[in-house]
Design a protein around this motif. Structure first.
Motif, short mmCIF file in Angstrom:
data_model
loop_
_atom_site.label_atom_id
_atom_site.label_comp_id
_atom_site.label_asym_id
_atom_site.label_seq_id
_atom_site.Cartn_x
_atom_site.Cartn_y
_atom_site.Cartn_z
N PRO A 14 0.84 -1.20 0.00
CA PRO A 14 0.00 0.00 0.00
C PRO A 14 0.88 1.26 0.00
N PRO A 15 0.36 2.35 -0.50
CA PRO A 15 1.16 3.58 -0.49
C PRO A 15 1.36 4.07 0.94
N PRO A 16 2.48 4.70 1.21
CA PRO A 16 2.69 5.25 2.56
C PRO A 16 1.75 6.42 2.81
N VAL A 17 1.57 6.73 4.05
CA VAL A 17 0.74 7.86 4.47
C VAL A 17 1.58 9.14 4.37
N TYR A 187 -3.32 4.31 7.08
CA TYR A 187 -2.59 3.19 6.48
C TYR A 187 -3.48 1.96 6.35
N LEU A 188 -4.27 1.68 7.37
CA LEU A 188 -5.20 0.56 7.32
C LEU A 188 -6.26 0.78 6.24
N ALA A 189 -6.71 2.02 6.11
CA ALA A 189 -7.73 2.32 5.09
C ALA A 189 -7.19 2.09 3.68
N GLY A 190 -5.86 2.24 3.52
CA GLY A 190 -5.25 2.00 2.22
C GLY A 190 -4.89 0.55 1.98
N GLY A 191 -5.25 -0.32 2.92
CA GLY A 191 -4.98 -1.75 2.74
C GLY A 191 -3.73 -2.24 3.41
N CYS A 197 0.11 -0.98 14.56
CA CYS A 197 -1.25 -0.50 14.34
C CYS A 197 -2.25 -1.60 14.71
N PRO A 198 -3.33 -1.25 15.39
CA PRO A 198 -4.37 -2.25 15.68
C PRO A 198 -5.04 -2.69 14.40
N SER A 199 -5.56 -3.89 14.38
CA SER A 199 -6.19 -4.43 13.17
C SER A 199 -7.51 -3.74 12.88
N THR A 200 -8.15 -3.25 13.90
CA THR A 200 -9.43 -2.54 13.73
C THR A 200 -9.25 -1.13 14.25
#
Length: 207
Positions: A14-17, A187-191, A197-200
């Motif tokens: 995924p792209p970095p933030v 980052y999670l939103a981008g996959g 980072c928490p999974s949720t």
């Protein structure tokens, strides 16, 4: 077939933030942001997750006619800003952040008319692994120095305070938001996924 796996991993990453931080030297709020929010998160997540863009200019003002800079915390801030601008020009975030960290810990905050002695910057360059000769040539070159001040002024948006920070174009409130949580949410939103980072995501501030 042996070569396809790493290529696929890179292609699917995924792209970095994107984190944009508009800061200035000798600013206690900027110091707190660097030491308490940005650096701990960057140490955990690294450049694969955070695409960091620091612009050291802040509330400074340019006199385009006379090619001079006036800073909120005096000439020492203008000079320290320039050292930081040269570091950003010379190297990438993992290295220049170490330089910034050292300066934030070693330079006294607040107004100062006279620039700090060069040894403070050479010591921090050594800590960060920066080529101080190259850094010093940048700092001493009046044409390059003005170009960098002008360039960083042009990059700095209209703002109400410093640090002025955006995470993937979303405003980060340094007084109330969770920096690591916001970066992880993006980052999670981008996959993406990361052990820090928490999974949720349940972080606030991105609605």
């Amino acid at each position: 077939m042996l070569l396809s796996t790493p290529l696929e991993v890179v292609a699917n990453a995924p792209p970095p933030v994107i984190v944009e931080a508009y800061t200035e030297s000798l600013c206690i709020d900027c110091k707190n942001f660097f030491l308490n929010s940005l650096l701990p998160a960057y140490d955990k997540l690294g450049p694969a997750v955070i695409d960091l863009r620091v612009v050291p200019f802040g509330n400074a003002e340019l006199d385009l006619e006379h090619k001079t800079v006036a800073c909120q915390h005096g000439e020492a801030e203008c000079d320290a800003n320039l050292w930081q601008q040269c570091a950003v020009r010379q190297t990438k975030a993992p290295t220049y952040l170490k330089f910034f960290e050292c300066l934030e810990k070693s330079l006294p905050m607040g107004h100062r008319d006279d620039p700090f002695e060069e040894s403070k910057f050479s010591e921090c360059a050594k800590v960060a692994g920066l080529d101080f000769d190259d850094l010093s040539r940048c700092h001493r070159n009046p044409v390059l120095a003005w170009m960098l001040q002008k360039e960083n002024s042009d990059k700095t948006p209209s703002h109400q305070s410093v640090p002025w920070v955006f995470i993937n174009d979303k405003f980060y409130n340094d007084g109330s938001d969770d920096f690591l949580g916001m970066v992880c949410t993006e980052y999670l939103a981008g996959g993406g996924s990361h052990p820090a980072c928490p999974s949720t995501s349940t972080m606030a501030g991105l609605n």
